[in-house]
Design an enzyme around this catalytic site. Structure first.
Site, PDB file in Angstrom:
ATOM      1  N   HIS A 184       2.621  -9.150   7.623  1.00  0.00           N
ATOM      2  CA  HIS A 184       2.473 -10.036   8.848  1.00  0.00           C
ATOM      3  C   HIS A 184       2.466  -9.631   9.857  1.00  0.00           C
ATOM      4  CE1 HIS A 184      -1.756 -11.315   7.287  1.00  0.00           C
ATOM      5  NE2 HIS A 184      -1.067 -11.887   5.806  1.00  0.00           N
ATOM      6  N   HIS A 237       0.734  -4.863  -1.326  1.00  0.00           N
ATOM      7  CA  HIS A 237      -0.077  -4.587  -0.014  1.00  0.00           C
ATOM      8  C   HIS A 237       0.310  -3.832   1.020  1.00  0.00           C
ATOM      9  CE1 HIS A 237      -2.919  -8.166  -0.537  1.00  0.00           C
ATOM     10  NE2 HIS A 237      -1.626  -8.764  -1.482  1.00  0.00           N
ATOM     11  N   LEU A 238      -0.262  -2.823   1.564  1.00  0.00           N
ATOM     12  CA  LEU A 238       0.926  -1.975   2.395  1.00  0.00           C
ATOM     13  C   LEU A 238       0.176  -2.119   3.451  1.00  0.00           C
ATOM     14  CD1 LEU A 238       1.028   1.635  -0.371  1.00  0.00           C
ATOM     15  CD2 LEU A 238       2.889  -0.444   0.200  1.00  0.00           C
ATOM     16  N   ASP A 243       3.916  -8.879  -5.004  1.00  0.00           N
ATOM     17  CA  ASP A 243       2.390  -8.948  -4.020  1.00  0.00           C
ATOM     18  C   ASP A 243       3.226  -9.150  -2.718  1.00  0.00           C
ATOM     19  OD1 ASP A 243       0.111 -10.052  -2.608  1.00  0.00           O
ATOM     20  OD2 ASP A 243       0.845 -12.341  -3.090  1.00  0.00           O
ATOM     21  N   HIS A 289       1.503  -5.193  -7.868  1.00  0.00           N
ATOM     22  CA  HIS A 289       0.854  -5.330  -7.034  1.00  0.00           C
ATOM     23  C   HIS A 289       1.539  -5.977  -6.046  1.00  0.00           C
ATOM     24  CE1 HIS A 289      -1.881  -9.341  -5.878  1.00  0.00           C
ATOM     25  NE2 HIS A 289      -1.327  -8.704  -5.074  1.00  0.00           N
TER      26      HIS A 289
END
EC number: 3.5.2.3
Length: 348
Positions: free
Chosen positions: A252, A16-17, A248, A14
């Protein structure tokens, strides 16, 4: 106690790229350690079908460092309008390995998510038929529910129903954060598994809130009280094959985190396995790390484990204060702090 730890190369189930200019940085970080990763589809617009998944996959492959064999495992983003035929096409592609249920409004870029599970029952049925796992962000999003109770209530209102309706469906309860989720997964059939993040093993809500608000600990599902943290540590270090690594990691830009209304997500990919090693060492359970990080996940997904290895050494080093994120900057978890384990980059 040994100062070296050698493991089969782990996978991240899991992550996020993001996209665009961020990819060369995020892909390099994940490829440094992991052989494969389940790639979250919550882009803008989201990855809704096999064609979009392939386009995103090609962008990720193009961003790999020279010589990297890192393999992105693509995921579809379920919406109220997802059709069974889209599921079948994605499964037939060979590169889409799962579909993700985001309750609308649950997390970053989830506004296009599912408003009612009833609306996607035909799609879920198709997933069960073709053998595609369903990945679930398990939180309700109603305004009358306390943010710390979202996961528990989701189990009672939705998770039990999905598992009962589709007993042959493989379900991953993503980034679990509560003792309630640990109990649910433990008691469910072998078709139900769960990912656990490093930050939920290492931290609880006191770390985020006591002595000041620390935005780089803010994530969704939110950090819970320490009793839930203990339950997660128990599960991760138990050797139970239902629990496996999913960072995960969710970057940002610094200005989006350090804001009056900051974004949710912790960036851990730069040192993910090192952070997990710290958590497992706290429990004197380093012997259980390989199963959690390298074996349980591929076994659940029906894939072979990696055959090459990585080596960690017990050696203090300082996490970077910031990292490049396209033309912007991301502040990683533990920025400027000491980490206890270091990956030997040359390990094969």
């Amino acid at each position: 106690m040994s100062d070296r730890l050698t493991l089969l190369r782990p996978d991240d189930w899991h992550i996020h790229l993001r996209d665009g200019a961020a990819l060369p940085h995020t892909v390099a970080d994940v490829a440094r350690t992991f052989g494969r990763a389940i790639i979250m589809p919550n882009l803008v617009p989201p990855v809704r079908n096999a064609e979009q998944a392939d386009a995103y996959r090609q962008r990720i492959l193009a961003a790999r460092p020279a010589g990297s064999r890192f393999e992105p495992l693509m995921v579809l983003y379920l919406t109220d309008r997802t059709q069974p035929e889209e599921i079948r096409e994605a499964k037939a592609s060979g590169f889409v390995h799962a579909a993700k249920l985001y309750p609308a409004g649950a997390t970053t870029n989830s506004d296009s998510g599912v408003t009612s599970i009833d609306k996607i029952l035909p799609a879920i049925e198709a997933m069960a038929e073709v053998g595609m796992p369903l990945l679930i962000h398990g939180e309700v999003t109603r305004g009358d529910v306390d943010v710390f109770d979202r996961e528990k209530i989701f189990i009672d209102e939705h998770m039990r129903r999905v598992v009962e309706l589709f007993p042959t469906l493989k379900v991953v309860f993503e980034h679990i954060t509560t003792a309630d989720a640990v109990q649910f997964v433990t008691e469910a059939s072998a078709n139900v598994g769960a990912t656990i993040t490093a930050h939920h093993l290492l931290y609880n809500r006191n770390h985020m809130l006591v002595g000041g608000i620390r935005p780089h600990f803010y994530c969704l599902p939110i950090l819970k009280r320490n009793t839930h943290q203990v339950a997660l540590l128990d599960a991760a270090t138990s050797g139970n094959p239902k629990f496996f690594l999913g960072t995960d990691s969710a970057p940002h830009a610094q200005h989006a985190k350090e804001a009056a209304c900051g974004c949710a997500g912790c960036y851990t990919a730069f040192a993910a396995i090192e952070l997990y090693a710290e958590a497992f060492e706290q429990r004197n359970a380093l012997d259980k790390l390989e199963g959690f990080a390298s074996i349980n996940g591929p076994r659940f997904y029906g894939l072979p484990a990696n055959t090459d290895r990585i080596t960690l050494v017990r050696e203090d080093w300082t996490a970077p204060a910031s990292l490049p994120f396209g033309e912007l900057t991301v502040i990683p978890l533990r920025a400027g702090e000491t980490l206890r384990w270091r990956l030997l980059e040359e390990s094969k």
